[in-house]
Design a protein around this motif. Structure first.
Motif, PDB file in Angstrom:
ATOM      1  N   UNK A   1      -1.866 -15.063  25.108  1.00 19.33           N
ATOM      2  CA  UNK A   1      -1.379 -14.033  24.206  1.00 19.33           C
ATOM      3  C   UNK A   1      -0.186 -13.310  24.811  1.00 19.33           C
ATOM      4  N   UNK A   2       0.512 -12.576  23.984  1.00 19.74           N
ATOM      5  CA  UNK A   2       1.714 -11.881  24.431  1.00 19.74           C
ATOM      6  C   UNK A   2       1.401 -10.893  25.553  1.00 19.74           C
ATOM      7  N   UNK A   3       0.323 -10.149  25.448  1.00 23.31           N
ATOM      8  CA  UNK A   3      -0.020  -9.165  26.475  1.00 23.31           C
ATOM      9  C   UNK A   3      -0.315  -9.844  27.800  1.00 23.31           C
ATOM     10  N   UNK A   4      -1.018 -10.986  27.787  1.00 25.60           N
ATOM     11  CA  UNK A   4      -1.338 -11.705  29.027  1.00 25.60           C
ATOM     12  C   UNK A   4      -0.076 -12.238  29.696  1.00 25.60           C
ATOM     13  N   UNK A   5       0.839 -12.754  28.896  1.00 29.02           N
ATOM     14  CA  UNK A   5       2.079 -13.304  29.453  1.00 29.02           C
ATOM     15  C   UNK A   5       2.933 -12.194  30.053  1.00 29.02           C
ATOM     16  N   UNK A   6       3.033 -11.082  29.374  1.00 27.04           N
ATOM     17  CA  UNK A   6       3.880  -9.985  29.843  1.00 27.04           C
ATOM     18  C   UNK A   6       3.331  -9.317  31.105  1.00 27.04           C
ATOM     19  N   UNK A   7       2.068  -9.580  31.458  1.00 23.03           N
ATOM     20  CA  UNK A   7       1.511  -9.032  32.701  1.00 23.03           C
ATOM     21  C   UNK A   7       2.258  -9.549  33.927  1.00 23.03           C
ATOM     22  N   UNK A   8       2.839 -10.766  33.828  1.00 23.02           N
ATOM     23  CA  UNK A   8       3.538 -11.336  34.989  1.00 23.02           C
ATOM     24  C   UNK A   8       5.031 -11.021  34.988  1.00 23.02           C
ATOM     25  N   UNK A   9       5.502 -10.347  33.962  1.00 25.23           N
ATOM     26  CA  UNK A   9       6.926 -10.043  33.859  1.00 25.23           C
ATOM     27  C   UNK A   9       7.318  -8.989  34.883  1.00 25.23           C
ATOM     28  N   UNK A  10       8.460  -9.212  35.538  1.00 28.42           N
ATOM     29  CA  UNK A  10       8.997  -8.214  36.461  1.00 28.42           C
ATOM     30  C   UNK A  10       9.441  -6.997  35.667  1.00 28.42           C
ATOM     31  N   UNK A  11      10.133  -7.250  34.551  1.00 27.43           N
ATOM     32  CA  UNK A  11      10.536  -6.183  33.645  1.00 27.43           C
ATOM     33  C   UNK A  11      10.303  -6.663  32.222  1.00 27.43           C
ATOM     34  N   UNK A  12      10.018  -5.741  31.339  1.00 27.58           N
ATOM     35  CA  UNK A  12       9.837  -6.089  29.933  1.00 27.58           C
ATOM     36  C   UNK A  12      10.418  -4.999  29.064  1.00 27.58           C
ATOM     37  N   UNK A  13      10.785  -5.395  27.860  1.00 32.37           N
ATOM     38  CA  UNK A  13      11.298  -4.444  26.898  1.00 32.37           C
ATOM     39  C   UNK A  13      10.940  -4.913  25.496  1.00 32.37           C
ATOM     40  N   UNK A  14      10.416  -4.036  24.703  1.00 36.23           N
ATOM     41  CA  UNK A  14      10.066  -4.288  23.309  1.00 36.23           C
ATOM     42  C   UNK A  14       9.225  -5.566  23.148  1.00 36.23           C
ATOM     43  N   UNK A  15       8.264  -5.780  24.033  1.00 35.18           N
ATOM     44  CA  UNK A  15       7.367  -6.927  23.934  1.00 35.18           C
ATOM     45  C   UNK A  15       7.958  -8.246  24.377  1.00 35.18           C
ATOM     46  N   UNK A  16       9.068  -8.230  25.129  1.00 36.20           N
ATOM     47  CA  UNK A  16       9.724  -9.449  25.601  1.00 36.20           C
ATOM     48  C   UNK A  16      10.073  -9.315  27.072  1.00 36.20           C
ATOM     49  N   UNK A  17      10.345 -10.436  27.711  1.00 40.41           N
ATOM     50  CA  UNK A  17      10.846 -10.398  29.089  1.00 40.41           C
ATOM     51  C   UNK A  17      12.230  -9.776  29.107  1.00 40.41           C
ATOM     52  N   UNK A  18      12.514  -8.969  30.098  1.00 41.32           N
ATOM     53  CA  UNK A  18      13.853  -8.421  30.266  1.00 41.32           C
ATOM     54  C   UNK A  18      14.466  -9.150  31.458  1.00 41.32           C
ATOM     55  N   UNK A  19      15.619  -9.776  31.233  1.00 38.31           N
ATOM     56  CA  UNK A  19      16.276 -10.550  32.286  1.00 38.31           C
ATOM     57  C   UNK A  19      17.692 -10.032  32.499  1.00 38.31           C
ATOM     58  N   UNK A  20      18.259 -10.299  33.680  1.00 37.04           N
ATOM     59  CA  UNK A  20      19.630  -9.839  33.926  1.00 37.04           C
ATOM     60  C   UNK A  20      20.623 -10.540  32.992  1.00 37.04           C
ATOM     61  N   UNK A  21      21.683  -9.820  32.668  1.00 41.40           N
ATOM     62  CA  UNK A  21      22.745 -10.386  31.845  1.00 41.40           C
ATOM     63  C   UNK A  21      23.478 -11.449  32.669  1.00 41.40           C
ATOM     64  N   UNK A  22      23.663 -12.633  32.080  1.00 40.36           N
ATOM     65  CA  UNK A  22      24.345 -13.719  32.810  1.00 40.36           C
ATOM     66  C   UNK A  22      25.675 -14.098  32.196  1.00 40.36           C
ATOM     67  N   UNK A  23      25.946 -13.597  31.016  1.00 38.36           N
ATOM     68  CA  UNK A  23      27.212 -13.895  30.329  1.00 38.36           C
ATOM     69  C   UNK A  23      27.961 -12.587  30.146  1.00 38.36           C
ATOM     70  N   UNK A  24      29.226 -12.614  30.525  1.00 36.37           N
ATOM     71  CA  UNK A  24      30.038 -11.393  30.375  1.00 36.37           C
ATOM     72  C   UNK A  24      30.917 -11.480  29.169  1.00 36.37           C
TER      73      UNK A  24
END
Length: 96
Positions: free
Chosen positions: A73-96
């Motif tokens: 489930x979404x909650x179980x997956x997000x437990x391993x996320x370093x950062x999260x926002x609005x129910x999703x993984x938050x990752x560094x921006x890679x495209x400028x």
């Protein structure tokens, strides 16, 4: 029957960007001529009673059967996320 000439071998080598010495060209000319002779012999065989096949050996599917399993489930997956926002993984921006 068409024969392979040294000129043909030189042309093929040039198109393939392969450098060949004169003795290699002579040897390859004979080898390719032998291959064409063998193919000519094979063309004379009666294959009218031979069924078409895609492979000479019987093959079977070696993959496992698909098995349905419940995904996390979404909650179980997000437990391993370093950062999260609005129910999703938050990752560094890679495209400028």
């Amino acid at each position: 029957m068409k024969t392979i000439t040294e000129k043909d071998v030189r042309t093929i080598a040039s198109l393939s960007r392969i450098y060949l010495r004169d003795e290699e060209i002579q040897r390859l000319t004979k080898d390719l001529e032998g291959i064409l002779d063998y193919i000519a012999k094979l063309e004379k065989l009666d294959t009218s009673l031979v069924e078409p096949t895609s492979h000479v050996l019987p093959l079977r599917n070696v993959f496992r059967e698909d098995v349905f399993k419940e995904s996390l489930g979404q909650k179980d997956v997000l437990k391993i996320a370093v950062e999260q926002t609005q129910g999703s993984f938050k990752v560094p921006k890679v495209i400028e």
